[in-house]
Design an enzyme around this catalytic site. Structure first.
Site, PDB file in Angstrom:
ATOM      1  N   GLY A 108     -90.460  42.396  11.388  1.00 50.34           N
ATOM      2  CA  GLY A 108     -90.352  41.048  10.844  1.00 50.34           C
ATOM      3  C   GLY A 108     -90.203  41.048   9.330  1.00 50.34           C
ATOM      4  O   GLY A 108     -89.613  41.956   8.734  1.00 50.34           O
ATOM      5  N   SER A 109     -90.768  40.047   8.695  1.00 53.72           N
ATOM      6  CA  SER A 109     -90.529  39.826   7.260  1.00 53.72           C
ATOM      7  C   SER A 109     -91.144  40.881   6.355  1.00 53.72           C
ATOM      8  O   SER A 109     -90.831  40.924   5.164  1.00 53.72           O
ATOM      9  CB  SER A 109     -91.044  38.444   6.854  1.00 53.72           C
ATOM     10  OG  SER A 109     -90.231  37.431   7.430  1.00 53.72           O
TER      11      SER A 109
END
Length: 493
Positions: free
Chosen positions: A220-221
């Site tokens: 993810g981020s």
């Protein structure tokens, strides 16, 4: 019987005797070792558990031991202190199930079978059984406790992992995985021990799996820090504070799909990379990965350790940055989605590399190996994996991560009196992401007054079965407090 017949019989007997001698010689000198080492050979078990073993050491104290096992020809069995907390490090040693992790990798040292443990030639001649040696780990006991308790306090249904590294050396300071197990519970070979192991092995929550190094997830981020490093290193982005001009929401190339943001799209529209990291704006990082290109993104990822196994000395699964990605897939890797996957260890390596001014050190778990007389048999030396990015690039990413802690989405990692850089992440997964709760990640480091970093942390949480609302799921909410506790434990050593 004629002389001719007698000669034939004699030749046949001679050939038979010769064949027997050849076969006996072959068994004794060629296959004897393999036969002796076969799992079915119980004499190996009897010998292996005939005396106490060496220990695995954390913070100067053993976290393993050997106790008498009355009523069995296997005289001793393994016991563990804080077994569940340290299981991802020790692994298990069982009469019936074998050995894993450090118990397996260093079984010859611990059992006394390693040739380096023989004191002299006379001991070898008389086949004196040497005592086992000890494995001294790099683990910081306070950091390990903070990591394990941080995960377990999320609730009995929480699944997760933590890896903490010393960016300067690569030492693994903490490695936790939940749910865990107590290796003492099935260390013997009784029916009761067997039932306990079977229950653990069949448990859908996979307590026997080391999520810190053996399981892979979309990062993810948190991967945006690597995207930023790649874009800066390859000149895709020249200045982190210049407006990007990238619209939000962002339309993927060759597609009608648009990607928005958790914060209002207007807050991310055409912002700089520094502001994009502060609020985790997807549009800027999708565009940065696309313009940097899959080959150069992959090259940077591999310098940080992707696409290869790491031996610490236990084997870690390889994080993956695939090749032959199309343009939409390349863009999605910029936000840690698509075909990308990582272990918590790998994301800790990325964070440590950024904190160490672009230099990634090989992670390791064993500091020293010592004999029963305290003779040092082996000592680890820090070793560089790669200069993943330049010092200038790494410091620009540090500036963005520290800004994200001071004024952005990583605020829960702030520690008074020290500089912290961090990045939360939420990762979609599954065939239909609408049916799955996203994973929560957090990566961070602490910087000292001299600019060096004593610890970098990666925290992963799978909230699938947790009793919380969707609004409570996020790296900043679930994972950041765990990372903060680990960093403080290292600072307060």
């Amino acid at each position: 019987m004629t002389n001719k017949t007698l000669r034939h019989v004699a030749v046949l007997c001679g050939m038979t005797a010769l064949a027997i001698l050849i076969r006996a010689t072959w068994i004794q000198f060629v296959t004897a070792h393999d036969l002796a080492e076969r799992p079915e050979n119980r004499r190996n078990l009897i010998e292996a558990f005939s005396r106490p073993r060496g220990d695995i050491i954390v913070g100067g104290r053993p976290i393993t031991g050997s106790e008498p096992n009355p009523g069995s020809d296997l005289r001793y069995k393994r016991v563990y202190t804080d077994g569940a907390m340290y299981a991802p490090i020790t692994g298990y040693l069982s009469h019936a199930q074998g050995a894993t992790m450090l118990e397996g990798v260093h079984r010859d040292i611990l059992s006394g079978r390693d040739p380096r443990l023989r004191n002299n030639a006379f001991d070898a001649l008389i086949r004196k059984k040497p005592a086992g040696g000890d494995i001294v780990t790099t683990i910081n006991p306070k950091a390990q406790k903070a990591a394990y308790e941080g995960l377990t306090e999320l609730g009995p249904k929480a699944k997760g992992a933590v890896v903490a590294l010393d960016p300067r050396s690569g030492k693994i300071l903490a490695m936790a995985s939940t749910p865990s197990y107590d290796p003492s519970a099935f260390a013997g070979d009784s029916t009761k021990d067997g039932r306990r192991f079977t229950q653990l092995d069949k448990d859908e929550d996979k307590p026997l799996s080391n999520r810190a190094i053996r399981e892979r997830y979309p990062p993810g981020s948190t991967f945006k820090i690597l995207t930023a490093a790649a874009a800066l290193e390859h000149g895709t982005v020249a200045d982190t504070e210049t407006p990007s001009g990238v619209p939000s929401p962002y339309r993927l190339p060759q597609s009608n799909r648009t990607v928005g943001n958790v914060v209002p799209n207007a807050q991310c529209d055409k912002v700089s990379m520094k502001t994009a990291l502060q609020w985790s704006c997807n549009n800027v990082f999708l565009d940065a990965a696309l313009r940097t290109g899959g080959d150069r993104m992959r090259e940077t990822a591999e310098k940080f350790g992707f696409n290869q196994e790491h031996f610490v000395p236990v084997r870690s699964a390889a994080a993956t940055y695939p090749d032959r990605l199309d343009r939409p897939q390349t863009a999605l890797t910029g936000i840690g989605q698509g075909s990308l996957s990582s272990t918590p260890l790998q994301m800790a390596m990325v964070t440590a590399g950024i904190a160490n001014n672009g230099k990634v050190m090989k992670p390791y778990l064993v500091e020293r190996i010592i004999g029963p007389d305290l003779t040092e048999l082996e000592k680890a030396e820090p070793e560089s994996h790669a200069q993943a990015v330049s010092e200038n690039t790494a410091q620009k990413v540090q500036d963005m991560m520290e800004h994200t802690v001071r004024e952005g989405t990583a605020g829960q990692a702030r520690i008074p009196g020290v500089t912290v850089g961090g990045k939360p992440g939420t990762a979609e997964h599954g065939v239909d992401v609408r049916d799955e709760r996203p994973y929560a990640w957090f990566v961070s480091y602490v910087k000292q007054s001299d600019g060096s970093s004593p610890v970098a942390v990666a925290v992963f949480v799978d909230p699938k079965d947790m009793d919380i609302s969707e609004s409570e799921i996020g790296g900043g909410r679930l994972a950041a407090p765990v990372a903060k506790a680990v960093m403080k434990a290292v600072l307060n050593r």
